[in-house]
Design a protein around this motif. Sequence first.
Motif, mmCIF file in Angstrom:
data_model
loop_
_atom_site.group_PDB
_atom_site.id
_atom_site.type_symbol
_atom_site.label_atom_id
_atom_site.label_comp_id
_atom_site.label_asym_id
_atom_site.label_seq_id
_atom_site.Cartn_x
_atom_site.Cartn_y
_atom_site.Cartn_z
ATOM 1 N N VAL A 1 0.864 -1.179 0.000
ATOM 2 C CA VAL A 1 0.000 0.000 0.000
ATOM 3 C C VAL A 1 0.907 1.238 0.000
ATOM 4 C CG1 VAL A 1 -0.216 0.118 2.538
ATOM 5 C CG2 VAL A 1 -2.013 1.075 1.081
ATOM 6 N N ARG A 2 0.492 2.268 -0.688
ATOM 7 C CA ARG A 2 1.297 3.486 -0.734
ATOM 8 C C ARG A 2 1.099 4.273 0.566
ATOM 9 N NH1 ARG A 2 0.117 5.820 -6.737
ATOM 10 N NH2 ARG A 2 2.236 6.674 -6.616
ATOM 11 N N VAL A 3 2.097 5.041 0.935
ATOM 12 C CA VAL A 3 2.061 5.717 2.243
ATOM 13 C C VAL A 3 2.494 7.180 2.102
ATOM 14 C CG1 VAL A 3 2.854 5.701 4.642
ATOM 15 C CG2 VAL A 3 2.679 3.538 3.371
ATOM 16 N N ILE A 4 1.760 8.039 2.764
ATOM 17 C CA ILE A 4 2.202 9.428 2.969
ATOM 18 C C ILE A 4 2.516 9.548 4.445
ATOM 19 C CG2 ILE A 4 1.535 11.856 2.842
ATOM 20 C CD1 ILE A 4 -0.338 11.017 0.485
ATOM 21 N N ASP A 5 3.793 9.784 4.725
ATOM 22 C CA ASP A 5 4.272 9.743 6.104
ATOM 23 C C ASP A 5 4.384 11.159 6.657
ATOM 24 O OD1 ASP A 5 5.417 9.065 8.516
ATOM 25 O OD2 ASP A 5 7.444 8.918 7.692
ATOM 26 N N PHE A 6 3.596 11.452 7.694
ATOM 27 C CA PHE A 6 3.610 12.791 8.303
ATOM 28 C C PHE A 6 4.808 13.003 9.218
ATOM 29 C CE2 PHE A 6 -0.755 14.765 7.746
ATOM 30 C CZ PHE A 6 -1.155 13.906 6.736
ATOM 31 N N ILE B 1 6.954 12.266 -6.874
ATOM 32 C CA ILE B 1 5.805 11.973 -6.009
ATOM 33 C C ILE B 1 4.789 11.109 -6.757
ATOM 34 C CG2 ILE B 1 3.795 13.033 -4.860
ATOM 35 C CD1 ILE B 1 5.704 15.492 -4.306
ATOM 36 N N ALA B 2 4.618 11.392 -8.048
ATOM 37 C CA ALA B 2 3.596 10.698 -8.843
ATOM 38 C C ALA B 2 3.759 9.184 -8.802
ATOM 39 C CB ALA B 2 3.626 11.205 -10.288
ATOM 40 N N THR B 3 4.975 8.723 -8.710
ATOM 41 C CA THR B 3 5.215 7.283 -8.777
ATOM 42 C C THR B 3 5.713 6.683 -7.461
ATOM 43 O OG1 THR B 3 7.477 7.683 -9.510
ATOM 44 C CG2 THR B 3 5.796 7.469 -11.221
ATOM 45 N N ALA B 4 5.767 7.511 -6.419
ATOM 46 C CA ALA B 4 6.387 7.055 -5.168
ATOM 47 C C ALA B 4 5.518 6.051 -4.418
ATOM 48 C CB ALA B 4 6.653 8.260 -4.266
ATOM 49 N N ASP B 5 6.173 5.114 -3.753
ATOM 50 C CA ASP B 5 5.451 4.262 -2.808
ATOM 51 C C ASP B 5 5.327 4.952 -1.446
ATOM 52 O OD1 ASP B 5 8.169 4.077 -2.331
ATOM 53 O OD2 ASP B 5 8.131 1.937 -1.824
ATOM 54 N N VAL B 6 6.365 5.714 -1.078
ATOM 55 C CA VAL B 6 6.338 6.465 0.181
ATOM 56 C C VAL B 6 6.666 7.923 -0.107
ATOM 57 C CG1 VAL B 6 7.332 6.733 2.494
ATOM 58 C CG2 VAL B 6 7.159 4.446 1.458
ATOM 59 N N VAL B 7 5.886 8.812 0.445
ATOM 60 C CA VAL B 7 6.158 10.243 0.343
ATOM 61 C C VAL B 7 6.398 10.774 1.754
ATOM 62 C CG1 VAL B 7 5.151 12.494 -0.201
ATOM 63 C CG2 VAL B 7 4.842 10.570 -1.772
#
Lengths: 337, 337, 337, 337
Positions: free
Chosen positions: C95-100, C141-147
């Motif tokens: 699953v892709r993740v945006i990490d705060f 960012i468009a292709t990232a698994d983790v941002v």
Amino acid sequence: MTKIKVGIAGATGYTALEVARLLMAHPEAEVVAATSRAEDGNTLAEVHPSLAGRCDVPIENLDAKTIAGKCDVVMCCLPHGASAETVHALVQHDVRVIDFSADFRLSSLEVYEKWYGVKHPWPERVGKTVYGMPEFFADEIATADVVANPGCYPTSAILPLSPLVKSGLIETTDIIVDSKSGVSGAGRSAKVATLYCETNESIAAYAVGSHRHGPEINDLVSRIAGAPVQTLFTPHLTPMDRGILSTIYVRKNGHSVDEMMQCLRDQYAGSPFVNVVDHLPATKHVAGTNYVQMTVRDCGDRAVLVCVIDNLAKGASGAAIQNMNVMFGKPETMGLA
Amino acid sequence: MTKIKVGIAGATGYTALEVARLLMAHPEAEVVAATSRAEDGNTLAEVHPSLAGRCDVPIENLDAKTIAGKCDVVMCCLPHGASAETVHALVQHDVRVIDFSADFRLSSLEVYEKWYGVKHPWPERVGKTVYGMPEFFADEIATADVVANPGCYPTSAILPLSPLVKSGLIETTDIIVDSKSGVSGAGRSAKVATLYCETNESIAAYAVGSHRHGPEINDLVSRIAGAPVQTLFTPHLTPMDRGILSTIYVRKNGHSVDEMMQCLRDQYAGSPFVNVVDHLPATKHVAGTNYVQMTVRDCGDRAVLVCVIDNLAKGASGAAIQNMNVMFGKPETMGLA
Amino acid sequence: MTKIKVGIAGATGYTALEVARLLMAHPEAEVVAATSRAEDGNTLAEVHPSLAGRCDVPIENLDAKTIAGKCDVVMCCLPHGASAETVHALVQHDVRVIDFSADFRLSSLEVYEKWYGVKHPWPERVGKTVYGMPEFFADEIATADVVANPGCYPTSAILPLSPLVKSGLIETTDIIVDSKSGVSGAGRSAKVATLYCETNESIAAYAVGSHRHGPEINDLVSRIAGAPVQTLFTPHLTPMDRGILSTIYVRKNGHSVDEMMQCLRDQYAGSPFVNVVDHLPATKHVAGTNYVQMTVRDCGDRAVLVCVIDNLAKGASGAAIQNMNVMFGKPETMGLA
Amino acid sequence: MTKIKVGIAGATGYTALEVARLLMAHPEAEVVAATSRAEDGNTLAEVHPSLAGRCDVPIENLDAKTIAGKCDVVMCCLPHGASAETVHALVQHDVRVIDFSADFRLSSLEVYEKWYGVKHPWPERVGKTVYGMPEFFADEIATADVVANPGCYPTSAILPLSPLVKSGLIETTDIIVDSKSGVSGAGRSAKVATLYCETNESIAAYAVGSHRHGPEINDLVSRIAGAPVQTLFTPHLTPMDRGILSTIYVRKNGHSVDEMMQCLRDQYAGSPFVNVVDHLPATKHVAGTNYVQMTVRDCGDRAVLVCVIDNLAKGASGAAIQNMNVMFGKPETMGLA
């Protein structure tokens, strides 16, 4: 898709800014015109820096014919008296109007002229204009040329009171409405009384028993519930930008608080913005939104209703967008949820 | 001149800080001791940086005998229950005590134990301790070993209500007390509910009909006025540090608002801190002071009383200094005006 | 159309609430899962009463496989250290993740471990994760698994500084960043330091020269501009819920303020959320929005940059939605404008 | 004992109210006269309801001879320009004056007329009036007929900077003063910019590099330290009533922060209101008091000074009382501690 073309008359105040802010996020409506005598020649973004880079609509001096020619609907954010005159002129040029003033809210010309202390500029229209509360008047709003947008305090009292009075669950006398409002309700004109250092870190009652929203509450609850009610209304200025909390003391009429809660839940089951909640709501729970939260607590002979709204949203500009959606056949929640 | 030697038990909270702050300006009293289990070993200034450079009194673990040996009077700022135990121990070591808790305020042990949910640690003293409101009980305070310092909300309700009930100018039933308090009333312990971002820009009712200050208001007004009264009390958390405004809805008893104003003026003619005013008072008008402002407005069958105090001053620590002055034969206003 | 399915890990804090609030208005994304150890069994609306009636997503204990199975992307709102562990587990379940958190923002493992005082749980990923600032890194960012979602203070400094350093218009040394933040930046855990009565009516500097966002600013400006910079960063706690204003003192390098303004305008011509303005921006101008306002003023040898953001929106959750839009091929502004 | 008889010219603003408030608690001074063109005929308590019941001094139209006849000293709270004229007239009638305006603060007539944009009404007095900072000029203040009461921002910068410049511990160039002030500094006249809803929940820089207090800081630090200094001064409007925090970035000159702290401690050992502290001070630590707290932090090539005052107290009216005490041979702290 053609967007609804919206004009804003009286574009310098907080309700006008809130209309503009909300329309920025509306998928099927847009601001196309704005008027203000004082700011003629500037753009909306120049008057309201929070719109910088987002809204270069020029502000012009109000000419009813010109504005009517550009717009499908005009949000009229002018002071009472001045507003009725403008509404009259706009309607004659075949544009629909949502009027933020109190000029067409009351049933009675006599009550209006007594409480507002002015001769009404369009008296024959008084008592014949729909009150812009889609929770009760959606059908009339849908076809109206003029909608009288509700007052902020009245919204917070009419919504919890009306179903309970109508259903006979509470008595119609000795209802006490103790309301607390953020300072934006006092408008954006330069006055010592609403300077930061006058209102910050302080709460005060004002216009005790003499505020103009008192007769509006009585009129509308009576109209909706079909029974004359009398309330004692006390507003308070509270150190916050936005929000109204009304604490309403009613006499129980042999019925339980559970029945009251159920009555409210039934009434508002189909109303997307009204939430009957179990917790004691705070104004922050609805800040910046068109939502309403209300609950009921048992206190012996009396029940206490607590209702919160955002005075600039559901208490003014949010309700206006909600009305606009209804007037133009859009889903009630469009751009607001 | 020997200064009154004051100890502060429970020195970490806002009322303790306010006591220390006020005593800095008192010409004939000084803080000589402070206690706190959590801050044992620090100084008052280390716990309260606003005292930096002004107060190096060390904080110690509370030992009744030690504290009693150093002090003429102890301000006991502990939670209910714990407070009564400490007061008992202090009195046995012959030091006078001003108790900020509710432990000795009520007349009835039964009412206390029901509302506070604890077994009282010194039950025989309940109902035999003077209530620290010099406006009514100065003679008893002057000679008391223990003074029960009044609650903040009760102060704002008892002062306007008692004279009107006593004189028969208002009815004793269906009195509604709608109070709004600053956040310092909730204390200084770490809780999510009183974080800045939870309470800022928001007003909320809480403990509707179930707040412990309700019975205190009823008890004291009944005692002072010599007639049983029943009030419905609703507190609200208001986004400001300090201040309480109580809006009190009473039924007129065939008398005018002018008579009520005169009754209050007569009652408080000799009370240096109570001002009966014509304007509608705001909490800011009394912020940081021991003053009370109150007025009355006419609303048909009802009158509306509005009363403001500073909850930390007249509602807690200011009243405590006022009581101390009375106990030690000083002018009531010393260090407070 | 299938909506983007979003999970929120660590659902009790202010950034999580802001994510939920923003997604309520997003036409093509929705919250489908939420986790919190402390609130397992409740719903999002029960933890955040402002979502009452709008969001009955249940909160569960975090299990990476379960959450990954339900979601297209997880917003990870956990503390540093704990976050990296969870991100690692989630990525392994595709699953892709945006990490705060700050766990993947910095280029250097050594700098991370020094400033955050922990062993990094996934060290090999440090320096290889895109920084979630679409104004500079949209393609990655468009292709990232983790941002790695940017820090709040850094956003307010990196955006105005980077283009000016890159273009050589200002010197790279002796840059002073004096930032003022609302209290929500301090989080929602119960601490005395962020109680209402501690922070209200007060401004304070903290972590002078030692705040963890200092190295983040240096790292990113250096990376974007291709030149090492050194800043002195001082944060201040300001009595307001939201907003960051950074006042940045830079040395001019033989170029005019007009050139600087033009450089910023050119840089951000295609960035929908960044507005280079002529007026001096206030945090209120961007409150509740994902917008950035910045300007430059001339002061002799130095220029002063002023930049404002909403710390919870563009400084956290708004940026996360913006990143999500980029990751899933949506217009950058969807649900945010 | 005869009390010092004090007049207040320009009695409607916040500094005038603060003078009156402080004098209520002063054991050896009292307000005997007050003037205001706008409020002629009212009492001080009618203009400032916080004085209700405590101060029935009538407000009259300013006549220099009349006022001088009643008073030992006049606190002149008038705007610049108008103030100098009044001060001139008062001095001719042999009453001492503490001038709150900037009219006599600067050394140079030319600098005054450039920055204030007016012809000075009493030019020959410019540069010959003592600056009312007893920490440096007590001897001259003691015998002065006119005292130029310091500006609020300058007080927060001059006190920490002057000793460090004088002792050579810091460089005299590239000093950056980033100041944050509460809104009361903007005065009590009706302006949209200082309405509650404009300034609440917002922080903003203003007058960047062009505020009139910049030259005052430079002038006084140079005068006290005997070395010309140049500062870059940026004020910010902060959402709080009172308080100034100045964050001052200085270049170290081969000396340690410990030496700076010691220098400040030595300088202010005999100054009862200036506290050099180890903690990072917040404006709340000095709110409502005449105290100053300052500290120094090490940041590589630079040191950061943090200084807090209450802008209405030590930044205006408290300093004025302190000056009055010195002028009339009272202990400096009388009525202030």
